[in-house]
Design a protein around this motif. Sequence first.
Motif, PDB file in Angstrom:
ATOM      1  N   LEU A  37      95.460  80.079 -19.604  1.00 55.84           N
ATOM      2  CA  LEU A  37      95.200  78.689 -19.939  1.00 55.84           C
ATOM      3  C   LEU A  37      96.474  78.054 -20.472  1.00 55.84           C
ATOM      4  O   LEU A  37      97.127  78.615 -21.365  1.00 55.84           O
ATOM      5  N   VAL A  38      96.836  76.912 -19.932  1.00 59.45           N
ATOM      6  CA  VAL A  38      98.058  76.218 -20.352  1.00 59.45           C
ATOM      7  C   VAL A  38      97.794  74.721 -20.352  1.00 59.45           C
ATOM      8  O   VAL A  38      96.965  74.225 -19.580  1.00 59.45           O
ATOM      9  N   GLN A  39      98.485  74.011 -21.212  1.00 64.61           N
ATOM     10  CA  GLN A  39      98.345  72.557 -21.244  1.00 64.61           C
ATOM     11  C   GLN A  39      99.150  71.924 -20.117  1.00 64.61           C
ATOM     12  O   GLN A  39     100.144  72.490 -19.642  1.00 64.61           O
ATOM     13  N   ALA A  40      98.721  70.763 -19.712  1.00 63.57           N
ATOM     14  CA  ALA A  40      99.448  70.016 -18.688  1.00 63.57           C
ATOM     15  C   ALA A  40     100.904  69.837 -19.123  1.00 63.57           C
ATOM     16  O   ALA A  40     101.185  69.548 -20.290  1.00 63.57           O
ATOM     17  N   GLY A  41     101.800  70.035 -18.170  1.00 62.85           N
ATOM     18  CA  GLY A  41     103.223  69.967 -18.456  1.00 62.85           C
ATOM     19  C   GLY A  41     103.838  71.307 -18.802  1.00 62.85           C
ATOM     20  O   GLY A  41     105.065  71.432 -18.858  1.00 62.85           O
ATOM     21  N   GLY A  42     103.001  72.291 -19.030  1.00 59.33           N
ATOM     22  CA  GLY A  42     103.485  73.610 -19.391  1.00 59.33           C
ATOM     23  C   GLY A  42     103.873  74.450 -18.179  1.00 59.33           C
ATOM     24  O   GLY A  42     103.853  73.978 -17.037  1.00 59.33           O
ATOM     25  N   SER A  43     104.204  75.707 -18.457  1.00 54.70           N
ATOM     26  CA  SER A  43     104.678  76.623 -17.415  1.00 54.70           C
ATOM     27  C   SER A  43     103.957  77.958 -17.501  1.00 54.70           C
ATOM     28  O   SER A  43     103.503  78.371 -18.580  1.00 54.70           O
ATOM     29  N   LEU A  44     103.862  78.606 -16.370  1.00 51.75           N
ATOM     30  CA  LEU A  44     103.371  79.978 -16.278  1.00 51.75           C
ATOM     31  C   LEU A  44     104.169  80.686 -15.201  1.00 51.75           C
ATOM     32  O   LEU A  44     104.631  80.045 -14.241  1.00 51.75           O
ATOM     33  N   ARG A  45     104.293  81.995 -15.327  1.00 51.72           N
ATOM     34  CA  ARG A  45     104.878  82.790 -14.256  1.00 51.72           C
ATOM     35  C   ARG A  45     103.877  83.850 -13.833  1.00 51.72           C
ATOM     36  O   ARG A  45     103.489  84.706 -14.635  1.00 51.72           O
TER      37      ARG A  45
ATOM     38  N   PRO B  55      96.572  69.405 -14.180  1.00 45.60           N
ATOM     39  CA  PRO B  55      95.179  69.880 -14.127  1.00 45.60           C
ATOM     40  C   PRO B  55      94.731  70.236 -12.709  1.00 45.60           C
ATOM     41  O   PRO B  55      93.939  71.167 -12.530  1.00 45.60           O
ATOM     42  N   GLU B  56      95.259  69.539 -11.720  1.00 44.78           N
ATOM     43  CA  GLU B  56      94.868  69.838 -10.338  1.00 44.78           C
ATOM     44  C   GLU B  56      95.448  71.144  -9.815  1.00 44.78           C
ATOM     45  O   GLU B  56      95.108  71.583  -8.716  1.00 44.78           O
TER      46      GLU B  56
ATOM     47  N   SER C  75      94.833  72.490 -18.756  1.00 46.38           N
ATOM     48  CA  SER C  75      94.042  71.511 -19.498  1.00 46.38           C
ATOM     49  C   SER C  75      94.817  70.212 -19.654  1.00 46.38           C
ATOM     50  O   SER C  75      96.048  70.188 -19.640  1.00 46.38           O
ATOM     51  N   VAL C  76      94.082  69.139 -19.825  1.00 46.24           N
ATOM     52  CA  VAL C  76      94.723  67.828 -19.991  1.00 46.24           C
ATOM     53  C   VAL C  76      95.300  67.695 -21.392  1.00 46.24           C
ATOM     54  O   VAL C  76      94.921  68.421 -22.289  1.00 46.24           O
TER      55      VAL C  76
END
Length: 122
Positions: free
Chosen positions: A11-19, A88-89, A121-122
Amino acid sequence: QVQLVESGGGLVQAGGSLRLSCAASGRTFSSYAMGWFRQAPGKERGFVAAISWNSIRTYYADSVKGRFTISRDNAKNTVYLQMNSLKPEDTAVYYCAAGRTIATAAGGYVYWGQGTQVTVSV
């Protein structure tokens, strides 16, 4: 036979990053093109990114160009998907796949992982 295991979702907020990572079993990983696909609830599985066996060619879906980067480390039998500026999309289950040639269609891949959930998430 190639077995694929994805990890790195969450779970990450909008604008964030994941790998995301996809670890492959077998000694023939370096001979396979690799792809990432995603499937949101109620939608068909769609192409995200792909990389050739030698990393020379990469393809991206228009919706992720400039935000996502696919890479691979053949010595570690692993392919990655760096996802930045998440929206979010982008929420979906993300799957990695292995195929003999680089492709944007799911039908071009033979082996699939079990998927990892990404929620923005937004």
